[in-house]
Design a protein around this motif. Structure first.
Motif, PDB file in Angstrom:
ATOM      1  N   LEU A  50       1.059  -0.971   0.018  1.00 34.33           N
ATOM      2  CA  LEU A  50       0.007   0.123   0.030  1.00 34.33           C
ATOM      3  C   LEU A  50       0.750   1.164  -0.142  1.00 34.33           C
ATOM      4  N   ILE A  51       0.822   2.208  -0.927  1.00 34.74           N
ATOM      5  CA  ILE A  51       1.389   3.400  -0.895  1.00 34.74           C
ATOM      6  C   ILE A  51       0.181   4.572  -0.656  1.00 34.74           C
ATOM      7  N   ILE A  52       0.445   5.448   0.439  1.00 33.36           N
ATOM      8  CA  ILE A  52      -0.519   6.280   0.483  1.00 33.36           C
ATOM      9  C   ILE A  52       0.220   7.879   0.189  1.00 33.36           C
ATOM     10  N   ASN A  53      -0.301   8.662  -0.417  1.00 30.23           N
ATOM     11  CA  ASN A  53       0.196   9.969  -0.865  1.00 30.23           C
ATOM     12  C   ASN A  53      -0.286  10.972   0.377  1.00 30.23           C
ATOM     13  N   GLY A  54       0.426  11.372   1.245  1.00 31.34           N
ATOM     14  CA  GLY A  54      -0.032  12.411   2.074  1.00 31.34           C
ATOM     15  C   GLY A  54       0.554  13.612   1.891  1.00 31.34           C
ATOM     16  N   ASP A  64       9.332   3.468 -10.165  1.00 30.87           N
ATOM     17  CA  ASP A  64       8.394   2.709 -10.622  1.00 30.87           C
ATOM     18  C   ASP A  64       8.466   1.214  -9.610  1.00 30.87           C
ATOM     19  N   SER A  65       9.638   0.843  -9.406  1.00 30.89           N
ATOM     20  CA  SER A  65       9.788  -0.229  -8.679  1.00 30.89           C
ATOM     21  C   SER A  65       9.197  -0.430  -7.286  1.00 30.89           C
ATOM     22  N   LEU A  66       8.770   0.691  -6.746  1.00 32.50           N
ATOM     23  CA  LEU A  66       7.820   0.670  -5.405  1.00 32.50           C
ATOM     24  C   LEU A  66       6.662  -0.030  -5.717  1.00 32.50           C
ATOM     25  N   VAL A  67       6.117  -0.169  -7.020  1.00 34.52           N
ATOM     26  CA  VAL A  67       4.824  -0.809  -7.256  1.00 34.52           C
ATOM     27  C   VAL A  67       4.908  -2.065  -7.757  1.00 34.52           C
ATOM     28  N   GLY A  68       4.067  -3.030  -7.371  1.00 29.26           N
ATOM     29  CA  GLY A  68       3.884  -4.324  -7.786  1.00 29.26           C
ATOM     30  C   GLY A  68       2.703  -4.527  -8.186  1.00 29.26           C
ATOM     31  N   PRO A  69       2.402  -5.872  -8.817  1.00 28.56           N
ATOM     32  CA  PRO A  69       1.013  -5.883  -9.383  1.00 28.56           C
ATOM     33  C   PRO A  69       0.078  -6.207  -8.326  1.00 28.56           C
ATOM     34  N   ASP A  70       0.315  -6.054  -7.083  1.00 25.80           N
ATOM     35  CA  ASP A  70      -0.812  -6.089  -5.991  1.00 25.80           C
ATOM     36  C   ASP A  70      -0.898  -4.838  -5.370  1.00 25.80           C
ATOM     37  N   THR A  71       0.119  -3.981  -5.684  1.00 26.80           N
ATOM     38  CA  THR A  71      -0.095  -2.472  -4.684  1.00 26.80           C
ATOM     39  C   THR A  71      -1.415  -2.041  -4.993  1.00 26.80           C
ATOM     40  N   VAL A  72      -1.816  -1.435  -3.867  1.00 27.01           N
ATOM     41  CA  VAL A  72      -2.939  -0.586  -3.868  1.00 27.01           C
ATOM     42  C   VAL A  72      -2.296   0.998  -3.675  1.00 27.01           C
ATOM     43  N   SER A  73      -2.625   1.826  -4.507  1.00 29.45           N
ATOM     44  CA  SER A  73      -2.366   3.403  -4.193  1.00 29.45           C
ATOM     45  C   SER A  73      -3.506   4.160  -3.554  1.00 29.45           C
ATOM     46  N   TYR A  74      -3.252   5.029  -2.577  1.00 22.38           N
ATOM     47  CA  TYR A  74      -4.269   5.608  -1.950  1.00 22.38           C
ATOM     48  C   TYR A  74      -3.881   7.117  -2.105  1.00 22.38           C
ATOM     49  N   ASP A  75      -4.510   8.227  -2.661  1.00 18.69           N
ATOM     50  CA  ASP A  75      -4.262   9.604  -2.470  1.00 18.69           C
ATOM     51  C   ASP A  75      -4.965  10.139  -1.580  1.00 18.69           C
ATOM     52  N   MET A  76      -4.751  10.758  -0.372  1.00 19.47           N
ATOM     53  CA  MET A  76      -5.503  11.620   0.392  1.00 19.47           C
ATOM     54  C   MET A  76      -6.338  12.650  -0.168  1.00 19.47           C
ATOM     55  N   MET A  77      -5.711  12.961  -1.173  1.00 17.91           N
ATOM     56  CA  MET A  77      -6.458  14.031  -1.949  1.00 17.91           C
ATOM     57  C   MET A  77      -7.567  13.314  -2.928  1.00 17.91           C
ATOM     58  N   TYR A  78      -8.489  14.182  -3.237  1.00 16.22           N
ATOM     59  CA  TYR A  78      -9.534  13.710  -4.432  1.00 16.22           C
ATOM     60  C   TYR A  78      -9.872  14.791  -5.245  1.00 16.22           C
ATOM     61  N   GLY A  79     -10.643  14.482  -6.443  1.00  9.10           N
ATOM     62  CA  GLY A  79     -11.033  15.321  -7.410  1.00  9.10           C
ATOM     63  C   GLY A  79     -11.459  14.724  -8.565  1.00  9.10           C
ATOM     64  N   PRO A  80     -12.086  15.378  -9.448  1.00 11.45           N
ATOM     65  CA  PRO A  80     -12.640  14.705 -10.541  1.00 11.45           C
ATOM     66  C   PRO A  80     -11.708  14.113 -11.489  1.00 11.45           C
ATOM     67  N   GLN A  81     -10.521  14.593 -11.434  1.00  9.10           N
ATOM     68  CA  GLN A  81      -9.533  14.119 -12.319  1.00  9.10           C
ATOM     69  C   GLN A  81      -8.607  12.960 -11.428  1.00  9.10           C
ATOM     70  N   LEU A  82      -7.675  12.031 -12.072  1.00  5.39           N
ATOM     71  CA  LEU A  82      -6.748  11.354 -11.402  1.00  5.39           C
ATOM     72  C   LEU A  82      -5.629  12.226 -10.975  1.00  5.39           C
ATOM     73  N   THR A  83      -5.327  12.093  -9.747  1.00  6.35           N
ATOM     74  CA  THR A  83      -4.291  13.092  -9.214  1.00  6.35           C
ATOM     75  C   THR A  83      -2.987  12.678  -9.953  1.00  6.35           C
ATOM     76  N   PRO A  84      -1.888  13.491  -9.913  1.00  7.29           N
ATOM     77  CA  PRO A  84      -0.633  13.031 -10.775  1.00  7.29           C
ATOM     78  C   PRO A  84      -0.043  11.822  -9.952  1.00  7.29           C
TER      79      PRO A  84
END
Ligand code: ATR
Length: 278
Positions: A190-194, A208-228
């Protein structure tokens, strides 16, 4: 029964979704809650809060940039507010004592574990950023007993200081450490962007190697578009990318419970707010 007054205080405040969320909770539970938004002057937070309670107000949510000031003005703090060093929920008890609570971390963990069904025990979690938003969620994340919790920040010293601050909360169960982005290795569950980098359309330098096929990402921000950040995670191969709308709604539900002793159902509110946000 007459409606009882609640509000969110911030600056600016016009964008706040909290009045909508709490009105939906009130309608759903039948609680006599009237919830508005108050913009306090940047130099007038304490005065605004005092006036609100003097008028018979029952409870306040506090948002940017006043969460630290709310901590300072509270007479008493809940344990989780003390750990967070910030207050997002204020209420007066029957003796007139002003209590400061913080429901942000509980909101994040409920969203991750209940709404998204993630098991965090024994997992490798990475959290990006070391400001107030991250400090508020460290203790509740540690309570889920991950194997590892790494705090990474542009200014590494701030991440290291946070890791030291919460060393006792890791209970020898979680390996807790702070570092800069360049020191990160291996894939995380799990990678959380705070960080607030998304606000500037920016992204911390992440391999990119921080991400594997089962990784879930979570951005504490939200909005109509995907965050960077979410776009980066998906591009790097993450299984899913979640945003912080659920955290917003769950922290509100927790505050509603603190004030009213009634826990609203968040599912229907989530559906409605998602339509609003896009
Ligand atoms: P908040 O209360 O939202 O946490 P904050 O305390 O100002 O706000 O913290 C902002 C966080 O976002 C910090 O971790 C900051 O990193 P630094 O401590 O190194 O300043 C991070 N941040 C902000 N803009 C960023 C960017 N463009 N790239 C990477 N990190 C960024």
């Amino acid at each position: 029964m007459d409606n009882q007054l609640y509000a969110v205080v911030g600056h600016p405040i016009s964008h706040s979704k909290s009045p909508r969320i709490h009105s939906l909770f009130a309608a759903q539970t039948g609680e006599p809650v009237e919830y508005t938004a108050i913009q306090a002057p940047l130099d007038g937070f304490v005065r605004t809060v005092r006036e609100f309670f003097a008028r018979g107000g029952k409870g306040l949510n506090v948002t940017v940039p006043f969460k630290e000031q709310a901590w300072e003005m509270a007479d008493q703090h809940t344990e989780r507010a003390r750990k967070a060093g910030a207050v997002n929920t204020l209420y007066q008890d029957s003796h007139g004592v002003l209590w400061g609570d913080n429901t942000d971390g509980a909101g994040l963990v409920t969203d991750l574990t209940i709404n998204h069904g993630l098991e965090l025990k024994d997992k490798r979690i990475l959290i990006l950023g070391a400001g107030g938003a991250v400090r508020g969620v460290i203790a509740p994340l540690l309570q889920t007993h991950p194997a590892e919790l790494v705090i990474a920040n542009r200014t590494a010293a701030k991440a290291e200081a946070l890791a030291r601050l919460f060393a006792d909360d890791a209970w020898g169960i979680t390996q807790l450490r702070g570092c800069g982005y360049e020191a990160l290795t291996g894939a995380f569950d799990l990678i959380i962007n705070g960080t607030s980098a998304s606000l500037q359309g920016d992204l911390p330098p992440l391999a990119d190697s921080l991400v594997g096929p089962d990784t879930v990402s979570y951005d504490m921000m939200y909005g109509p578009q995907l965050t960077p950040f979410s776009a980066w995670a998906l591009n790097a191969g993450a299984a899913t990318a979640q945003d912080g709308l659920g955290m917003l709604i769950e922290q509100a539900a927790e505050a509603f419970f603190v004030w009213r002793g009634v826990r609203p159902e968040t599912g229907p509110v989530m559906v409605e707010l998602r339509e609003l946000v896009g």
